[in-house]
Write a protein that holds these residues in place. Structure first.
Motif, PDB file in Angstrom:
ATOM      1  N   THR A 220       0.857  -1.188   0.000  1.00 53.24           N
ATOM      2  CA  THR A 220       0.000   0.000   0.000  1.00 53.24           C
ATOM      3  C   THR A 220       0.894   1.239   0.000  1.00 53.24           C
ATOM      4  O   THR A 220       2.002   1.219   0.541  1.00 53.24           O
ATOM      5  N   ARG A 221       0.398   2.285  -0.632  1.00 55.59           N
ATOM      6  CA  ARG A 221       1.106   3.570  -0.644  1.00 55.59           C
ATOM      7  C   ARG A 221       0.043   4.648  -0.677  1.00 55.59           C
ATOM      8  O   ARG A 221      -0.791   4.696  -1.575  1.00 55.59           O
ATOM      9  N   THR A 222       0.064   5.475   0.332  1.00 57.84           N
ATOM     10  CA  THR A 222      -0.906   6.566   0.406  1.00 57.84           C
ATOM     11  C   THR A 222      -0.247   7.760   1.078  1.00 57.84           C
ATOM     12  O   THR A 222       0.498   7.594   2.046  1.00 57.84           O
ATOM     13  N   GLY A 223      -0.491   8.939   0.546  1.00 59.07           N
ATOM     14  CA  GLY A 223       0.154  10.131   1.103  1.00 59.07           C
ATOM     15  C   GLY A 223       1.662   9.969   1.037  1.00 59.07           C
ATOM     16  O   GLY A 223       2.217   9.637   0.002  1.00 59.07           O
ATOM     17  N   ARG A 224       2.299  10.168   2.164  1.00 61.12           N
ATOM     18  CA  ARG A 224       3.757  10.043   2.236  1.00 61.12           C
ATOM     19  C   ARG A 224       4.227   8.697   2.762  1.00 61.12           C
ATOM     20  O   ARG A 224       5.421   8.477   2.923  1.00 61.12           O
ATOM     21  N   SER A 225       3.293   7.787   3.037  1.00 59.48           N
ATOM     22  CA  SER A 225       3.644   6.507   3.661  1.00 59.48           C
ATOM     23  C   SER A 225       3.368   5.324   2.739  1.00 59.48           C
ATOM     24  O   SER A 225       2.454   5.354   1.921  1.00 59.48           O
ATOM     25  N   GLY A 226       4.145   4.274   2.928  1.00 59.59           N
ATOM     26  CA  GLY A 226       3.944   3.044   2.174  1.00 59.59           C
ATOM     27  C   GLY A 226       4.358   1.847   3.004  1.00 59.59           C
ATOM     28  O   GLY A 226       5.103   1.975   3.976  1.00 59.59           O
ATOM     29  N   ILE A 227       3.860   0.686   2.622  1.00 62.86           N
ATOM     30  CA  ILE A 227       4.236  -0.574   3.266  1.00 62.86           C
ATOM     31  C   ILE A 227       4.651  -1.537   2.163  1.00 62.86           C
ATOM     32  O   ILE A 227       3.942  -1.701   1.165  1.00 62.86           O
ATOM     33  N   TYR A 228       5.799  -2.179   2.373  1.00 61.36           N
ATOM     34  CA  TYR A 228       6.385  -3.090   1.394  1.00 61.36           C
ATOM     35  C   TYR A 228       6.770  -4.389   2.089  1.00 61.36           C
ATOM     36  O   TYR A 228       7.309  -4.375   3.196  1.00 61.36           O
ATOM     37  N   ASP A 229       6.503  -5.511   1.430  1.00 64.91           N
ATOM     38  CA  ASP A 229       6.933  -6.817   1.916  1.00 64.91           C
ATOM     39  C   ASP A 229       8.054  -7.327   1.031  1.00 64.91           C
ATOM     40  O   ASP A 229       8.002  -7.183  -0.197  1.00 64.91           O
ATOM     41  N   VAL A 230       9.052  -7.922   1.667  1.00 69.66           N
ATOM     42  CA  VAL A 230      10.210  -8.455   0.957  1.00 69.66           C
ATOM     43  C   VAL A 230      10.414  -9.904   1.386  1.00 69.66           C
ATOM     44  O   VAL A 230      10.503 -10.189   2.584  1.00 69.66           O
ATOM     45  N   THR A 231      10.477 -10.792   0.419  1.00 66.49           N
ATOM     46  CA  THR A 231      10.807 -12.196   0.683  1.00 66.49           C
ATOM     47  C   THR A 231      12.213 -12.450   0.183  1.00 66.49           C
ATOM     48  O   THR A 231      12.535 -12.139  -0.967  1.00 66.49           O
ATOM     49  N   VAL A 232      13.050 -12.997   1.060  1.00 64.98           N
ATOM     50  CA  VAL A 232      14.422 -13.359   0.694  1.00 64.98           C
ATOM     51  C   VAL A 232      14.466 -14.874   0.533  1.00 64.98           C
ATOM     52  O   VAL A 232      14.099 -15.611   1.455  1.00 64.98           O
ATOM     53  N   ARG A 233      14.891 -15.323  -0.641  1.00 67.23           N
ATOM     54  CA  ARG A 233      14.967 -16.763  -0.940  1.00 67.23           C
ATOM     55  C   ARG A 233      16.398 -17.162  -1.275  1.00 67.23           C
ATOM     56  O   ARG A 233      17.172 -16.354  -1.784  1.00 67.23           O
ATOM     57  N   ASP A 234      16.694 -18.437  -1.011  1.00 69.17           N
ATOM     58  CA  ASP A 234      17.993 -18.971  -1.404  1.00 69.17           C
ATOM     59  C   ASP A 234      17.914 -19.505  -2.832  1.00 69.17           C
ATOM     60  O   ASP A 234      16.857 -19.432  -3.469  1.00 69.17           O
ATOM     61  N   GLY A 235      18.994 -20.050  -3.325  1.00 71.50           N
ATOM     62  CA  GLY A 235      19.056 -20.525  -4.705  1.00 71.50           C
ATOM     63  C   GLY A 235      18.135 -21.687  -5.016  1.00 71.50           C
ATOM     64  O   GLY A 235      17.826 -21.949  -6.175  1.00 71.50           O
ATOM     65  N   GLN A 236      17.672 -22.391  -3.983  1.00 72.90           N
ATOM     66  CA  GLN A 236      16.756 -23.514  -4.173  1.00 72.90           C
ATOM     67  C   GLN A 236      15.298 -23.090  -4.017  1.00 72.90           C
ATOM     68  O   GLN A 236      14.400 -23.912  -4.082  1.00 72.90           O
ATOM     69  N   GLY A 237      15.071 -21.803  -3.774  1.00 72.75           N
ATOM     70  CA  GLY A 237      13.712 -21.289  -3.624  1.00 72.75           C
ATOM     71  C   GLY A 237      13.194 -21.310  -2.199  1.00 72.75           C
ATOM     72  O   GLY A 237      12.048 -20.931  -1.948  1.00 72.75           O
ATOM     73  N   GLY A 238      14.019 -21.750  -1.261  1.00 75.43           N
ATOM     74  CA  GLY A 238      13.613 -21.764   0.152  1.00 75.43           C
ATOM     75  C   GLY A 238      13.562 -20.358   0.716  1.00 75.43           C
ATOM     76  O   GLY A 238      14.401 -19.513   0.394  1.00 75.43           O
ATOM     77  N   THR A 239      12.593 -20.104   1.578  1.00 71.85           N
ATOM     78  CA  THR A 239      12.457 -18.777   2.183  1.00 71.85           C
ATOM     79  C   THR A 239      13.434 -18.642   3.341  1.00 71.85           C
ATOM     80  O   THR A 239      13.344 -19.378   4.329  1.00 71.85           O
ATOM     81  N   VAL A 240      14.340 -17.699   3.221  1.00 78.18           N
ATOM     82  CA  VAL A 240      15.345 -17.421   4.237  1.00 78.18           C
ATOM     83  C   VAL A 240      14.814 -16.402   5.242  1.00 78.18           C
ATOM     84  O   VAL A 240      15.033 -16.534   6.442  1.00 78.18           O
ATOM     85  N   ALA A 241      14.094 -15.385   4.755  1.00 80.39           N
ATOM     86  CA  ALA A 241      13.595 -14.338   5.642  1.00 80.39           C
ATOM     87  C   ALA A 241      12.401 -13.633   5.014  1.00 80.39           C
ATOM     88  O   ALA A 241      12.257 -13.602   3.792  1.00 80.39           O
ATOM     89  N   GLU A 242      11.583 -13.078   5.887  1.00 80.07           N
ATOM     90  CA  GLU A 242      10.482 -12.188   5.494  1.00 80.07           C
ATOM     91  C   GLU A 242      10.735 -10.849   6.170  1.00 80.07           C
ATOM     92  O   GLU A 242      11.066 -10.801   7.359  1.00 80.07           O
ATOM     93  N   PHE A 243      10.577  -9.787   5.411  1.00 78.62           N
ATOM     94  CA  PHE A 243      10.900  -8.429   5.859  1.00 78.62           C
ATOM     95  C   PHE A 243       9.705  -7.542   5.531  1.00 78.62           C
ATOM     96  O   PHE A 243       9.103  -7.686   4.466  1.00 78.62           O
ATOM     97  N   ARG A 244       9.351  -6.670   6.440  1.00 88.08           N
ATOM     98  CA  ARG A 244       8.323  -5.665   6.152  1.00 88.08           C
ATOM     99  C   ARG A 244       8.929  -4.293   6.413  1.00 88.08           C
ATOM    100  O   ARG A 244       9.494  -4.039   7.472  1.00 88.08           O
ATOM    101  N   GLY A 245       8.798  -3.419   5.415  1.00 80.50           N
ATOM    102  CA  GLY A 245       9.319  -2.068   5.538  1.00 80.50           C
ATOM    103  C   GLY A 245       8.217  -1.039   5.394  1.00 80.50           C
ATOM    104  O   GLY A 245       7.332  -1.183   4.551  1.00 80.50           O
TER     105      GLY A 245
END
Length: 156
Positions: free
Chosen positions: A113-138
């Motif tokens: 979502t992005r509204t006004g001056r603020s936004g929320i972003y989700d980031v998924t970090v995966r390894d070379g085999q497609g496994g999820t290493v981390a989930e990040f929210r900014g």
């Protein structure tokens, strides 16, 4: 007419790419860690990094700070695709499995979502085999200024 529609449809993507190029030119941190901006689009970015031996901790796995930094860089490229200078306001990460020496990690950032001056972003970090290493929210916040000169932004 179709050509005009194609140009108009590509304009947001072209602007996103131009913003990424401008940011990359000055991003010594991401460059120094060997990151690669794989892809950008409005509100979205994919950034990768291979875990070097000097990125491992006392357990022989990737130090969490490097994983966070990769996710944070993808977040930065995603939230700066609109030619408005945007910074992190708040970020959180959950580590799910270790990254290992030699792994190519890929961080995919998506605008929620992005509204006004603020936004929320989700980031998924995966390894070379497609496994999820981390989930990040900014949470982002726009600040004064643009990444591109007005002429460059207008020509996109």
């Amino acid at each position: 007419m179709d050509a005009q529609r194609t140009v108009a449809a590509d304009a947001p993507h072209n602007l996103a790419q131009a913003c990424a190029d401008a940011m990359w030119a000055d991003d010594q941190a991401s460059q120094g860690l060997g990151m690669v901006v794989e892809w950008v689009a409005p509100g979205e970015a994919v950034v990768s990094m291979t875990i070097r031996p000097d990125m491992t901790n006392g357990h022989g796995i990737c130090h969490g700070g490097f994983i966070f930094t990769l996710a944070d860089s993808a977040f930065a490229f995603a939230c700066n695709t609109y030619n408005q200078r945007t910074v992190a306001q708040h970020c959180a990460v959950t580590f799910l499995q270790p990254g290992r020496r030699g792994d190519k990690l890929t961080a995919h950032a998506v605008e929620r979502t992005r509204t006004g001056r603020s936004g929320i972003y989700d980031v998924t970090v995966r390894d070379g085999q497609g496994g999820t290493v981390a989930e990040f929210r900014g949470h982002s916040r726009t600040i004064a200024g643009t990444l591109l000169a007005t002429d460059a932004a207008d020509s996109q």
